[in-house]
Design an enzyme around this catalytic site. Structure first.
Site, PDB file in Angstrom:
ATOM      1  N   LYS A   1      -5.113 -37.575 -55.292  1.00  0.00           N
ATOM      2  CA  LYS A   1      -5.201 -36.198 -55.800  1.00  0.00           C
ATOM      3  C   LYS A   1      -4.661 -36.167 -57.232  1.00  0.00           C
ATOM      4  O   LYS A   1      -3.530 -36.570 -57.488  1.00  0.00           O
ATOM      5  CB  LYS A   1      -4.388 -35.266 -54.899  1.00  0.00           C
ATOM      6  CG  LYS A   1      -4.256 -33.830 -55.410  1.00  0.00           C
ATOM      7  CD  LYS A   1      -3.536 -32.937 -54.386  1.00  0.00           C
ATOM      8  CE  LYS A   1      -3.249 -31.542 -54.961  1.00  0.00           C
ATOM      9  NZ  LYS A   1      -2.534 -30.660 -54.012  1.00  0.00           N
TER      10      LYS A   1
ATOM     11  N   ASP B   1      -0.631 -27.364 -60.699  1.00  0.00           N
ATOM     12  CA  ASP B   1      -1.118 -26.478 -59.640  1.00  0.00           C
ATOM     13  C   ASP B   1      -0.401 -25.135 -59.717  1.00  0.00           C
ATOM     14  O   ASP B   1       0.714 -24.990 -59.229  1.00  0.00           O
ATOM     15  CB  ASP B   1      -0.879 -27.145 -58.277  1.00  0.00           C
ATOM     16  CG  ASP B   1      -1.424 -26.310 -57.125  1.00  0.00           C
ATOM     17  OD1 ASP B   1      -2.146 -25.310 -57.388  1.00  0.00           O
ATOM     18  OD2 ASP B   1      -1.140 -26.662 -55.956  1.00  0.00           O
TER      19      ASP B   1
ATOM     20  N   LYS C   1       0.888 -19.056 -57.167  1.00  0.00           N
ATOM     21  CA  LYS C   1       2.137 -19.432 -56.514  1.00  0.00           C
ATOM     22  C   LYS C   1       3.291 -18.583 -57.044  1.00  0.00           C
ATOM     23  O   LYS C   1       3.238 -18.114 -58.183  1.00  0.00           O
ATOM     24  CB  LYS C   1       2.464 -20.896 -56.845  1.00  0.00           C
ATOM     25  CG  LYS C   1       1.658 -21.923 -56.096  1.00  0.00           C
ATOM     26  CD  LYS C   1       2.112 -23.327 -56.483  1.00  0.00           C
ATOM     27  CE  LYS C   1       1.299 -24.384 -55.767  1.00  0.00           C
ATOM     28  NZ  LYS C   1       1.446 -24.357 -54.310  1.00  0.00           N
TER      29      LYS C   1
ATOM     30  N   ASP D   1       1.777 -32.687 -59.074  1.00  0.00           N
ATOM     31  CA  ASP D   1       0.677 -32.586 -58.126  1.00  0.00           C
ATOM     32  C   ASP D   1      -0.427 -33.625 -58.381  1.00  0.00           C
ATOM     33  O   ASP D   1      -1.423 -33.652 -57.671  1.00  0.00           O
ATOM     34  CB  ASP D   1       0.106 -31.158 -58.135  1.00  0.00           C
ATOM     35  CG  ASP D   1      -0.360 -30.691 -56.763  1.00  0.00           C
ATOM     36  OD1 ASP D   1       0.070 -31.290 -55.753  1.00  0.00           O
ATOM     37  OD2 ASP D   1      -1.159 -29.744 -56.698  1.00  0.00           O
TER      38      ASP D   1
ATOM     39  N   ASP E   1      -5.139 -21.795 -53.608  1.00  0.00           N
ATOM     40  CA  ASP E   1      -4.019 -22.729 -53.689  1.00  0.00           C
ATOM     41  C   ASP E   1      -4.220 -23.939 -52.760  1.00  0.00           C
ATOM     42  O   ASP E   1      -3.468 -24.909 -52.834  1.00  0.00           O
ATOM     43  CB  ASP E   1      -2.716 -21.994 -53.340  1.00  0.00           C
ATOM     44  CG  ASP E   1      -1.476 -22.759 -53.788  1.00  0.00           C
ATOM     45  OD1 ASP E   1      -1.636 -23.741 -54.537  1.00  0.00           O
ATOM     46  OD2 ASP E   1      -0.365 -22.370 -53.382  1.00  0.00           O
TER      47      ASP E   1
ATOM     48  N   GLU F   1      -6.241 -26.271 -53.062  1.00  0.00           N
ATOM     49  CA  GLU F   1      -7.214 -26.888 -53.974  1.00  0.00           C
ATOM     50  C   GLU F   1      -7.314 -28.403 -53.833  1.00  0.00           C
ATOM     51  O   GLU F   1      -8.341 -28.991 -54.157  1.00  0.00           O
ATOM     52  CB  GLU F   1      -6.845 -26.537 -55.427  1.00  0.00           C
ATOM     53  CG  GLU F   1      -5.802 -27.439 -56.095  1.00  0.00           C
ATOM     54  CD  GLU F   1      -4.426 -27.415 -55.424  1.00  0.00           C
ATOM     55  OE1 GLU F   1      -4.153 -26.458 -54.691  1.00  0.00           O
ATOM     56  OE2 GLU F   1      -3.652 -28.364 -55.631  1.00  0.00           O
TER      57      GLU F   1
ATOM     58  N   ARG G   1      -7.524 -30.334 -51.221  1.00  0.00           N
ATOM     59  CA  ARG G   1      -8.579 -30.756 -50.298  1.00  0.00           C
ATOM     60  C   ARG G   1      -9.961 -30.540 -50.903  1.00  0.00           C
ATOM     61  O   ARG G   1     -10.910 -31.244 -50.553  1.00  0.00           O
ATOM     62  CB  ARG G   1      -8.417 -29.998 -48.971  1.00  0.00           C
ATOM     63  CG  ARG G   1      -8.534 -28.509 -49.115  1.00  0.00           C
ATOM     64  CD  ARG G   1      -7.944 -27.752 -47.935  1.00  0.00           C
ATOM     65  NE  ARG G   1      -6.484 -27.737 -47.957  1.00  0.00           N
ATOM     66  CZ  ARG G   1      -5.733 -27.192 -47.004  1.00  0.00           C
ATOM     67  NH1 ARG G   1      -6.295 -26.616 -45.955  1.00  0.00           N
ATOM     68  NH2 ARG G   1      -4.420 -27.217 -47.103  1.00  0.00           N
TER      69      ARG G   1
HETATM   70  N1  BES Z   1       0.293 -28.912 -54.149  1.00  0.00           N
HETATM   71  C1  BES Z   1       0.448 -28.036 -53.057  1.00  0.00           C
HETATM   72  C2  BES Z   1       1.281 -28.627 -51.926  1.00  0.00           C
HETATM   73  C3  BES Z   1       2.738 -28.873 -52.212  1.00  0.00           C
HETATM   74  C4  BES Z   1       3.686 -27.936 -51.897  1.00  0.00           C
HETATM   75  C5  BES Z   1       3.154 -30.082 -52.743  1.00  0.00           C
HETATM   76  C6  BES Z   1       5.023 -28.181 -52.129  1.00  0.00           C
HETATM   77  C7  BES Z   1       4.497 -30.332 -52.971  1.00  0.00           C
HETATM   78  C8  BES Z   1       5.433 -29.377 -52.662  1.00  0.00           C
HETATM   79  C9  BES Z   1      -0.914 -27.670 -52.472  1.00  0.00           C
HETATM   80  O1  BES Z   1      -1.952 -27.600 -53.375  1.00  0.00           O
HETATM   81  C10 BES Z   1      -0.781 -26.314 -51.871  1.00  0.00           C
HETATM   82  O2  BES Z   1      -0.564 -25.391 -52.597  1.00  0.00           O
HETATM   83  N2  BES Z   1      -0.939 -26.213 -50.551  1.00  0.00           N
HETATM   84  C11 BES Z   1      -0.824 -24.972 -49.869  1.00  0.00           C
HETATM   85  C12 BES Z   1      -1.949 -24.889 -48.870  1.00  0.00           C
HETATM   86  C13 BES Z   1      -2.053 -23.559 -48.208  1.00  0.00           C
HETATM   87  C14 BES Z   1      -2.516 -22.510 -49.192  1.00  0.00           C
HETATM   88  C15 BES Z   1      -3.005 -23.682 -47.057  1.00  0.00           C
HETATM   89  C16 BES Z   1       0.527 -24.923 -49.166  1.00  0.00           C
HETATM   90  O3  BES Z   1       0.941 -25.942 -48.614  1.00  0.00           O
HETATM   91  O4  BES Z   1       1.176 -23.883 -49.212  1.00  0.00           O
HETATM   92 ZN    ZN Z   2      -1.752 -28.758 -55.046  1.00  0.00          ZN
HETATM   93 MN    MN Z   3      -2.102 -25.692 -54.280  1.00  0.00          MN
END
Ligand code: BES
Ligand code: ZN
Ligand code: MN
Length: 495
Positions: free
Chosen positions: A262, A267, A274, A285, A344, A346, A348
């Site tokens: 990734k 992000d 966020k 990220d 968010d 993103e 995947r």
């Molecule tokens: N990059 C984040 C995941 C993340 C969170 C990495 C904290 C490191 C520390 C990812 O893109 C994300 O935002 N995931 C969301 C998915 C949700 C919206 C289904 C999440 O985990 O909140």
């Molecule tokens: Zn992310």
């Molecule tokens: Mn995200």
């Protein structure tokens, strides 16, 4: 920093300090005994007084100004029965950090007697630990507050098979440099680490290591029907890059390992913005992508007999007038339509097209790594990364390869029912399945793009960077999963 093999007996080592091991149980290793004799039994004294217990990475310093080594640093290795070569990464890292901080620039590191059983792995671990221990995140400080003076680390061979030590040293140096390279890419802030910059760094690294690289642009991605990848880049002023690196180490084989990382260089969450708290961490990220780039560099240097392609979809995830909106439907390379519920989620979306592309290139095995879900941090904290797979045998093989590296993974399930949470009313899939089992529904989403290819997914959200320094390593980026990527490539190679 330079790491080399030296032939001096411990008591004759010429350096700013001699580093010797101590287990929490007796008897001491021969190097430690020799050092003790050279300082008139001072090490025995420290142990007998009870002030030093030999716990892993515990250190104690004894001065010896009459000796060519001037000081002895004793570094704990814990219980002898639990010894593994990988602990020497911490051993060497702790020594480099403790002594480097004191302004000592040259050290001689002795190995425990146990090293004779696997000298190659032990030399590799010391070299890797010395290099990674010296890594600092003060890249942007005009005058780093606590600089590490370390310039040269000599591993004392004393009686151990030298060819094996040299081979281990070579590998350890490459692995250590790759780890630090990945960490430097990851810690670089997003105003500098744009997709274009990441692609430039990848190009430089590939040129240095003799790896073929293609950096594709948005137009190319459109021609490939990568609507899912492109949907994430819509809100950004920075052009996305789709980076493909190729190493063909075994022309006689049709096997092709794809490493996919990734590469979100920042992000924000996009329109599903966020909260501000800790958003700065989202420069990390692209850790999975940095890991793939650094691994390809190391593979070019180590030349295993295996074919590997590294794929890094790189883009920012930003809100903006052109940004993707919740409810939008996009189409991935394999024709599957995706309803975007939350912009968010993103990671995947960009991985979906990257996984399709890995298959299009003929991958026979795929490993992806991504800081994918906050749910993974909740489940496993900062100790283990999650591993999810569609193939029992491949998952076990991956775990067996990764174990000696010190990177830790915990297997999580991927029953079909997790996929049910990803069904959309309007499209083939939606990109979020609610809070419950977030790491697994994300993995179930990815599974829809890997087809039948044996695949391992690593969620490194909790392990790619740490808020706390350790005795052997600076805080910040860890470079997980570079060591495991290299281990699986090596594990699949023909010797
Ligand atoms: N990059 C984040 C995941 C993340 C969170 C990495 C904290 C490191 C520390 C990812 O893109 C994300 O935002 N995931 C969301 C998915 C949700 C919206 C289904 C999440 O985990 O909140
Ligand atoms: Zn992310
Ligand atoms: Mn995200």
């Amino acid at each position: 920093m330079q790491v080399r093999i030296a032939h001096d007996a411990p008591e004759n080592a010429r350096a700013g300090a001699l580093v010797v091991p101590a287990f929490s149980d007796t008897p001491p290793s021969s190097a430690t005994r020799a050092a003790d004799a050279a300082v008139g039994g001072a090490l025995t004294d420290v142990v007998e007084s009870g002030e030093f217990k030999g716990k892993l990475c515990e250190t104690t310093l004894v001065h010896a100004k009459e000796r060519p080594f001037r000081r002895v640093l004793v570094v704990g290795l814990g219980d002898r029965s639990a010894f593994e070569p990988k602990l020497l990464v911490r051993y060497a890292g702790a020594a480099v950090r403790a002594l480097g901080r004191k302004g000592i620039a040259e050290i001689a590191v002795a190995l425990p007697d146990e090293a004779a059983k696997d000298p190659q792995a032990c030399a590799a671990a010391v070299a890797e630990g010395a290099l990674t221990g010296a890594f600092e995140t003060s890249l942007y400080q005009a005058k780093p507050e606590r600089p590490l003076a370390m310039r040269e680390v000599a591993i004392l061979a004393s009686g151990i098979d030298e060819g094996e030590l040299e081979r281990g040293l070579h590998r350890g140096v490459v692995v250590g440099e790759a780890v630090n390279f990945a960490r430097r890419l990851a810690v670089t802030p997003a105003n500098d680490m744009t997709p274009t910059h990441l692609a430039d760094e990848a190009t430089k690294a590939c040129n240095d290591a003799g790896i073929a690289i293609d950096v594709h642009d948005a137009q190319w991605a459109r021609e490939q029907n990568m609507g899912s990848f492109l949907s994430v880049s819509n809100g950004s002023a920075q052009p996305p890059k789709f980076i493909v690196m190729r190493y063909m180490g075994d022309q006689t084989s049709k096997e092709l390992l794809a490493l996919v990382g990734k590469g979100i260089t920042f992000d924000t969450g996009g329109i599903s913005l966020k909260p501000a708290e800790r958003m700065e961490d989202m420069k990390y990220d692209m850790s999975g992508g940095a890991g793939v780039v650094a691994t390809m560099w190391a593979i070019g240097k180590l030349k295993p007999r295996v074919n590997v392609v590294g794929i890094v979809p790189a883009t920012e995830n930003m809100p903006g007038g052109r940004a993707t909106k919740p409810g939008d439907v996009v189409k991935a390379m394999n024709g599957k339509s995706i309803e975007i519920i939350n912009t968010d989620a993103e990671g995947r979306l960009i991985l979906a097209d990257a996984l399709c592309y890995a298959n299009a290139l003929g991958a026979t095995r795929i490993v992806d790594a991504a800081t994918l879900t906050g749910a993974c941090v909740v489940a496993l904290g900062h100790v283990n990364a999650a591993i999810v797979s569609n193939d029992e045998t491949f998952a076990e093989r991956f775990l067996a390869c990764a174990q000696p590296t010190g990177e830790r993974f915990w297997r999580m399930p991927l029953d079909d029912e997790y996929g049910d949470q990803m069904k959309s009313d309007i499209a083939d899939l939606k990109n979020t399945g609610g809070r419950d089992g977030g790491t697994l529904t994300a993995a179930a989403f990815l599974k829809a793009f890997v087809g039948e290819t044996p695949w391992v997914h690593l969620d490194i959200a909790g392990t790619a960077y740490l808020d706390r320094a350790s005795a052997w390593s600076a805080k910040g980026p860890t470079c997980v999963p570079v060591r495991s990527f290299l281990a699986i490539a090596r594990g699949l190679s023909k010797a």
